[in-house]
Motif scaffolding. Structure first.
Motif, PDB file in Angstrom:
ATOM      1  N   ALA A   1       9.466 -27.469 -24.423  1.00 39.95           N
ATOM      2  CA  ALA A   1       9.935 -26.933 -25.695  1.00 39.95           C
ATOM      3  C   ALA A   1       8.918 -25.932 -26.237  1.00 39.95           C
ATOM      4  CB  ALA A   1      10.146 -28.058 -26.691  1.00 39.95           C
ATOM      5  N   VAL A   2       9.394 -24.736 -26.582  1.00 38.69           N
ATOM      6  CA  VAL A   2       8.547 -23.694 -27.149  1.00 38.69           C
ATOM      7  C   VAL A   2       9.328 -23.039 -28.300  1.00 38.69           C
ATOM      8  CG1 VAL A   2       7.308 -23.273 -24.982  1.00 38.69           C
ATOM      9  CG2 VAL A   2       9.387 -21.973 -25.497  1.00 38.69           C
ATOM     10  N   PHE A   3       8.736 -21.999 -28.876  1.00 42.31           N
ATOM     11  CA  PHE A   3       9.411 -21.285 -29.958  1.00 42.31           C
ATOM     12  C   PHE A   3       9.276 -19.780 -29.710  1.00 42.31           C
ATOM     13  CE2 PHE A   3       8.281 -25.391 -31.586  1.00 42.31           C
ATOM     14  CZ  PHE A   3       9.341 -25.748 -32.421  1.00 42.31           C
ATOM     15  N   LEU A   4      10.306 -19.054 -30.093  1.00 42.19           N
ATOM     16  CA  LEU A   4      10.273 -17.600 -30.040  1.00 42.19           C
ATOM     17  C   LEU A   4       9.963 -17.089 -31.440  1.00 42.19           C
ATOM     18  CD1 LEU A   4      13.578 -16.946 -28.038  1.00 42.19           C
ATOM     19  CD2 LEU A   4      11.322 -17.623 -27.163  1.00 42.19           C
ATOM     20  N   ASP A   5       8.975 -16.238 -31.550  1.00 44.74           N
ATOM     21  CA  ASP A   5       8.639 -15.644 -32.837  1.00 44.74           C
ATOM     22  C   ASP A   5       9.502 -14.394 -33.011  1.00 44.74           C
ATOM     23  OD1 ASP A   5       7.589 -14.473 -35.082  1.00 44.74           O
ATOM     24  OD2 ASP A   5       5.501 -14.755 -34.499  1.00 44.74           O
ATOM     25  N   VAL A   6      10.652 -14.573 -33.675  1.00 37.21           N
ATOM     26  CA  VAL A   6      11.596 -13.477 -33.869  1.00 37.21           C
ATOM     27  C   VAL A   6      11.409 -12.920 -35.277  1.00 37.21           C
ATOM     28  CG1 VAL A   6      14.029 -12.793 -33.877  1.00 37.21           C
ATOM     29  CG2 VAL A   6      13.209 -14.521 -32.251  1.00 37.21           C
TER      30      VAL A   6
END
Length: 368
Positions: free
Chosen positions: A344-349
């Motif tokens: 699990a990761v996150f995209l910095d949009v």
């Protein structure tokens, strides 16, 4: 601008209402109708692409196979006549100068097709490596045009195209990453069952003078079956869904093959090839992964991949809202510790963290 280049199909694109963009120094059609319509046509029926900006080099001589073994990462001397192979042109540092497709035309005659923006770099690298080999490199890019027909109806359409004759291998017997000879308007035509969309299809190498009429004939044969012209925007989302790298995004001079998941392309058992001594990346070198997210906001090239606390894990190289799958997808280079499938990761949009999951490539695979 005076240094902009156009393919032999420029007038056809303008007549079809194409929007143009610069790509590798060429003015290329980015879309005709809409990105989505063109993308879906390729997945469901067929699309026709102008890829004449690509560069072509002949490699001829008694030691052509041995030369390519040294100059490229693969073992091209083992390639059978009639077949094609994906390979990499490496620098001494093992960074990637370009990814190429090699076709063996005869025992001592090969064709190398490279990316448009790397034409000069590829030519210079190949020529610089010839000194110990009986081989002649010729840049024939300006003599030819390249047309791709991609999609489940591609074979049917080309088999019905007026003017294509003397096909050396029946259409249904032509295999993936192989080629056949034919003629168009009485001149040689190369039919390669290759492509950059994740669908079945062909790439046709035709003399530049015959490109426009061949384009017209393919459209005439294919339009009743759903064939439409497709531009670079659709080509990009198609190749992204298929997990295919794009030079300047997933592949660069700072990228080693194993980082990009292309370690299998490198034949390290060869006694010698350019880049061999540096081909192993550092243990902590970023690696390429696929990312999927929910919702409709897609991460784009250059956006960061972060953990729950906001620490940067890597960077997206290509990203889009997948037209076929209906959710955001991306390829990114991340730290090895965060590259496990399912992580699990996150995209910095643009300041918003979008949850994402590491997934295996490709995102899409055709079923037949």
């Amino acid at each position: 601008m005076s240094d902009q280049r156009f393919t032999p199909l420029r007038e056809r694109h303008e007549a079809l209402g194409a929007s143009f963009t610069d790509f590798g120094g060429w003015q290329m059609p980015v879309r005709y109708i809409s990105d989505l319509a063109e993308h879906h046509a390729v997945r469901q029926a067929a699309g026709i692409f102008d890829i004449s900006h690509m560069a072509e080099f002949t490699v001829r001589g008694a030691q052509a196979g041995e030369f390519l073994d040294y100059a490229l990462a693969g073992r091209l001397s083992a390639l059978a006549v009639g077949k094609a192979k994906y390979s990499l042109l490496l620098a001494e540092t093992a960074g990637i100068i370009d990814d190429v497709i090699v076709y063996r035309l005869e025992d001592d005659d090969f064709l190398v097709i490279s990316n448009a923006g790397n034409r000069d770099a590829v030519r210079e690298a190949l020529l610089a490596r010839t000194s110990d080999y009986d081989v002649v490199i010729t840049d024939v890019s300006d003599d030819y045009a390249l047309i791709a027909v991609q999609g489940p109806q591609a074979e049917t359409i080309l088999a019905a195209t007026a003017g294509i004759g003397d096909v050396s291998i029946p259409w249904s017997e032509q295999r993936y990453y192989a080629w056949a000879t034919a003629t168009y308007a009485g001149r040689p035509l190369l039919l390669a069952r290759t492509g950059y969309t994740g669908e079945d299809g062909f790439e046709l190498l035709v003399t530049a003078a015959d490109a426009a009429t061949l384009w017209d004939q393919i459209l005439a044969a294919g339009s009743p079956l759903g064939l439409i012209p497709a531009g670079l925007a659709a080509r990009d989302t198609l190749r992204l869904e298929a997990g295919m790298p794009l030079y300047g995004h997933e592949l660069t001079l700072d990228t080693k093959p194993a980082q990009a998941g292309l370690g299998r392309v490198v034949v390290t058992a060869k006694e010698e090839f350019v880049g061999k001594d540096a081909v192993e990346p550092a243990a902590d070198a970023p690696v390429l992964v696929g990312l999927v997210a929910e919702g409709k906001r897609a991460g784009r090239a250059g956006y960061s991949v972060v953990d729950e606390g906001g620490a940067v894990l890597g960077e997206i190289t290509s990203g889009a809202l997948s037209p076929t799958l209906g959710h955001p997808i991306a390829m990114a280079y991340v730290t090895p510790s965060s590259a496990d499938e399912g992580a699990a990761v996150f995209l910095d949009v643009r300041g918003t963290r979008i949850p994402a999951t590491v997934t295996a490539l490709p995102f899409y695979r055709r079923t037949k």
